[in-house]
Structures are given as structure tokens and as C-alpha cells.
Design a protein around this motif. Structure first.
Motif, PDB file in Angstrom:
ATOM      1  N   VAL A 192       0.813  -1.220   0.000  1.00 43.07           N
ATOM      2  CA  VAL A 192       0.000   0.000   0.000  1.00 43.07           C
ATOM      3  C   VAL A 192       0.843   1.266   0.000  1.00 43.07           C
ATOM      4  CG1 VAL A 192      -1.978  -1.123   1.077  1.00 43.07           C
ATOM      5  CG2 VAL A 192      -0.272  -0.008   2.535  1.00 43.07           C
ATOM      6  N   GLU A 193       2.172   1.127  -0.075  1.00 47.43           N
ATOM      7  CA  GLU A 193       2.983   2.311  -0.335  1.00 47.43           C
ATOM      8  C   GLU A 193       2.653   2.892  -1.701  1.00 47.43           C
ATOM      9  OE1 GLU A 193       7.010   1.158   0.248  1.00 47.43           O
ATOM     10  OE2 GLU A 193       6.933   1.400   2.419  1.00 47.43           O
ATOM     11  N   SER A 194       2.180   2.066  -2.611  1.00 53.38           N
ATOM     12  CA  SER A 194       1.647   2.559  -3.885  1.00 53.38           C
ATOM     13  C   SER A 194       0.284   3.175  -3.611  1.00 53.38           C
ATOM     14  CB  SER A 194       1.499   1.406  -4.887  1.00 53.38           C
ATOM     15  OG  SER A 194       0.598   1.760  -5.916  1.00 53.38           O
ATOM     16  N   ILE A 195       0.095   4.417  -4.007  1.00 53.92           N
ATOM     17  CA  ILE A 195      -1.157   5.103  -3.709  1.00 53.92           C
ATOM     18  C   ILE A 195      -2.331   4.407  -4.388  1.00 53.92           C
ATOM     19  CG2 ILE A 195      -1.068   6.762  -5.629  1.00 53.92           C
ATOM     20  CD1 ILE A 195      -2.000   8.886  -3.558  1.00 53.92           C
ATOM     21  N   ASP A 196      -2.113   3.812  -5.555  1.00 58.85           N
ATOM     22  CA  ASP A 196      -3.190   3.076  -6.227  1.00 58.85           C
ATOM     23  C   ASP A 196      -3.583   1.845  -5.433  1.00 58.85           C
ATOM     24  OD1 ASP A 196      -3.312   4.877  -8.345  1.00 58.85           O
ATOM     25  OD2 ASP A 196      -1.798   3.806  -9.512  1.00 58.85           O
ATOM     26  N   MET A 197      -2.580   1.115  -4.926  1.00 60.75           N
ATOM     27  CA  MET A 197      -2.880  -0.061  -4.121  1.00 60.75           C
ATOM     28  C   MET A 197      -3.553   0.338  -2.807  1.00 60.75           C
ATOM     29  SD  MET A 197      -2.032  -2.734  -5.861  1.00 60.75           S
ATOM     30  CE  MET A 197      -2.594  -1.787  -7.277  1.00 60.75           C
ATOM     31  N   ALA A 198      -3.129   1.469  -2.235  1.00 57.49           N
ATOM     32  CA  ALA A 198      -3.759   1.943  -1.009  1.00 57.49           C
ATOM     33  C   ALA A 198      -5.242   2.209  -1.233  1.00 57.49           C
ATOM     34  CB  ALA A 198      -3.059   3.208  -0.514  1.00 57.49           C
TER      35      ALA A 198
END
Length: 370
Positions: A91-97
Motif C-alpha cells: 500500500v505504499e503505492s497510492i493506487d494499491m492503497a
């Protein structure tokens, strides 16, 4: 052509040579691939590819599973913490978050904030902090899922200082630049909890509480609320802390309060600033470099309170040779709100076998039987 690397993993050197041989450098004409070459190329690429969404769905399913079922499958508390570590990386990826909610993972993550194990509560708060940091969409989703309530509860009264500190970090990320979150924090008696945290004997909790306090003090109404609760007196006391991070954050908060000329106990503050000036003046070159922000904060606060430069400026210790003159006082609190390194930026190298991060941790069991 070799199909495997030395350790049985992807043969990246072979892949590079193969790509160049097939026109990958742009200087030679490409040729048709044989079925064997095509198959090898696809397998080599897939060997280092992770289905992130698939993994997050698996993790979400585990988080939804009752504790007794997990235990019956041999899943330990340490397994859950390792699993949350992995989720935090994703979730460090904003899309995954932002996708965490749509795949059904946000609510069970927030449920872990109420887990009976302090380590899981702390790790869940860390993941929430990463999800919402500089992310208005996820901030809204967490607020709509009532995520602030368990965070405030843990911050106020968790018996684990580590869990309290992690909950405060998540609250700080959740309410920054988030007006509904700020309002809910005030209504939830968040300032009283900050006051208690500032009075803690744990420097890490104090630092995080000070950083959030300094951020809140940018607002005039919040400065008034903080003054009514006696936070300025606590900041004056903490400005003489033995912990440099606590001192800097306390000085930054006092500088915010100086805007309204409402600083308490001016005599005590003057004595503390004089003591810090004496200590800074006696530092060697290395310590002076490390105390750069404190030097600037002490000088800025002295000028704001007494309308004159501090003796540090007269001694040439505010800006040392080779340093750029500050345009404004350093933003100590802002560091904790910097965007996290997003997972898509670059692949992470595998940790060395003798490193701390590779000390025998195993992937948690994510696929449960009937």
C-alpha cells in the motif's frame, strides 16, 4: 542458451544477451521468435512478477478469518505481523492503497486495531498510516469506516506505549489537510490525549505528540484551544529535554505560539533559551552541524519573543560557513508527513541473509484449508 540463473532464479544476464541478440539495442533488425524462445522469455519475466492485487486479496481474506480458525491452521501472532508488514509494502503505492477498500481489506485492517495482541494493534496502525498518508481518497474512506475512533482509543489508553505511538502516527497522517478528520479529532478530546502524551516519559511518544501539536498550532483556533489546556507550559518544559528531537519539536511549537504573543512564563522560557545558547556555544564542529535546526529555532524564537537577535547570531552560530541562510524557521513537524516511498518506484533488492530484515522470517500462511 541457459534457462536458469546460478541460484535457480531468473537468468537476467542471459535475458539481456537474448534481448540484444534479437534487436533489443535498436541497431539490428529484429527476427521472428521461435516458440521455445518466446516461452523462455515469458517465464523469465514472470519469475520476478508478483500479482500484488492477488496477494492483497489473500491478505484481506486472512484478516477476515476468525482468530480461532487461524490458530487451528497454525497461524501465529508473528505470522500476522509479518503479513501486515507485507501489506504495508504493497500500500505504499497510492493506487494499491486506494484499492484496499474495494477488495474488502480496509474494514478488517481497521478491525485489527482492536486485536488482543499489542503487536498486531501497533502494526495495523502503521499500515493505516501508510494507506492515508498524503492520500485524500483513502483519508475519506477511513473516516467513513469510522477508523479514527479505534485509533483515538488506542492513543489515549493502550497499555502498550508502542501501540499508543503507532496509533498517534496514524492519527497524524489521517487528519493532516483533512478538515473532517481535524473536526473529529477535536470532538474526540484529542487535545487532552496530546497533553497526556506530552507528559509521558517516553521520548518517541513525546516527539510524535509534539510534531502533531506543532502542525495543529498553525491554526489560530487550535492555538487558543492548546493554550486553554496548558500545552504551552508543557512545551516550555520539553524545550530543555535531554532528547534533541524533543527539544527541536518543542521549540517549533513555541515558535508557532509566539505568533499570538501568548507564551507563558516568559522568565522561565528566557532562562531555557539562554541555557540552550550556552550549550550550543560550547559545541564542537560536529555537534554544531547536528544541531543546525535547533540553532535556527532558538534564534528565531528569541527574536520573536524579545524583538532582538540572539547572541548565537552575534557569534556566527546561526548560519555556519558553507550553510545556506534559512528563509524561515525549519519545519520540524513537516518531516513526519513527507510522502512515503511508493512501492512502484523501484523493485526492492532481496535482503542479505545476515541482515536484520532477513533474520529467518517466513511468509505467513495465507491459503487456508476448509
Amino acid at each position: 542458451m541457459a534457462k536458469d540463473g546460478a541460484g535457480g532464479g531468473p537468468d537476467w544476464n542471459g535475458l539481456l544477451k537474448w534481448s540484444l541478440a534479437h534487436g533489443g539495442d535498436g541497431t539490428t533488425p529484429s527476427r521472428a521468435l521461435s516458440e521455445e524462445d518466446r516461452k523462455w522469455f515469458i517465464e523469465a519475466m514472470q519469475a520476478n512478477t508478483i500479482d500484488v492485487v492477488g496477494r492483497m486479496k489473500e491478505i484481506a481474506q486472512v484478516m477476515k478469518t476468525p482468530d480461532d480458525v487461524l490458530q487451528s491452521h497454525g497461524v501465529t501472532t508473528e505470522n500476522i505481523e509479518d503479513m501486515l508488514d507485507e501489506l504495508q509494502e504493497h500500500v505504499e503505492s497510492i493506487d494499491m492503497a486506494n484499492d484496499l477498500h474495494s477488495i474488502g481489506g480496509l474494514d478488517p485492517l481497521l478491525g485489527y486495531l482492536k486485536n488482543s495482541h499489542a503487536g498486531i494493534r501497533a502494526k495495523a496502525a502503521e499500515v493505516v498510516s501508510t494507506v492515508v498518508q498524503n492520500n485524500p481518497k483513502s483519508q475519506q474512506l477511513v473516516m467513513e469506516s469510522n477508523g479514527l475512533e479505534p485509533l483515538l482509543t488506542n492513543f489515549k489508553s493502550d497499555p502498550s506505549t508502542n501501540a499508543r505511538t503507532k496509533a498517534l502516527g496514524a492519527i497524524s497522517s489521517l487528519i493532516r489537510n483533512n478538515q473532517p478528520g481535524l473536526s473529529a479529532f477535536r470532538l474526540g478530546n484529542g487535545y487532552a490525549a496530546l497533553r497526556d502524551a506530552l507528559g509521558s516519559d517516553d521520548a518517541r511518544l513525546q516527539r510524535k505528540a509534539l510534531h502533531l501539536t506543532q502542525y495543529l498550532l498553525h491554526n489560530k483556533a487550535d492555538r487558543s484551544a492548546a493554550t486553554e489546556l496548558g500545552l504551552p507550559n508543557q512545551l516550555v518544559h520539553l524545550a530543555s529535554s535531554d532528547d534533541s528531537g524533543v527539544r527541536e519539536a518543542a521549540l517549533g511549537g513555541l515558535l508557532e505560539l509566539a505568533r499570538d504573543k501568548t507564551l507563558p512564563d516568559q522568565d522561565k522560557l528566557r532562562d531555557i533559551l539562554r541555557s540552550r545558547i550556552e550549550s550550543i556555544s560550547a559545541m564542537d564542529a560536529d555537534d554544531l552541524q547536528a544541531a543546525r535546526e535547533e540553532r535556527q529555532l532558538v534564534d528565531s524564537l528569541w527574536k520573536a519573543c524579545y524583538n532582538e537577535p540572539s547572541s548565537l547570531r552575534e557569534k556566527g552560530l546561526v548560519v555556519l560557513p558553507g550553510e545556506d541562510a534559512p528563509q524561515q524557521a525549519p519545519d520540524v513537524a513537516g518531516r513526519m508527513f513527507e510522502p512515503p516511498l511508493r512501492a512502484w518506484a523501484a523493485p526492492r533488492p532481496a535482503p542479505a541473509e545476515d541482515s536484520d530484515s532477513g533474520s529467518g522470517k517466513k511468509d505467513p500462511p495465507l491459503l487456508l484449508g476448509p
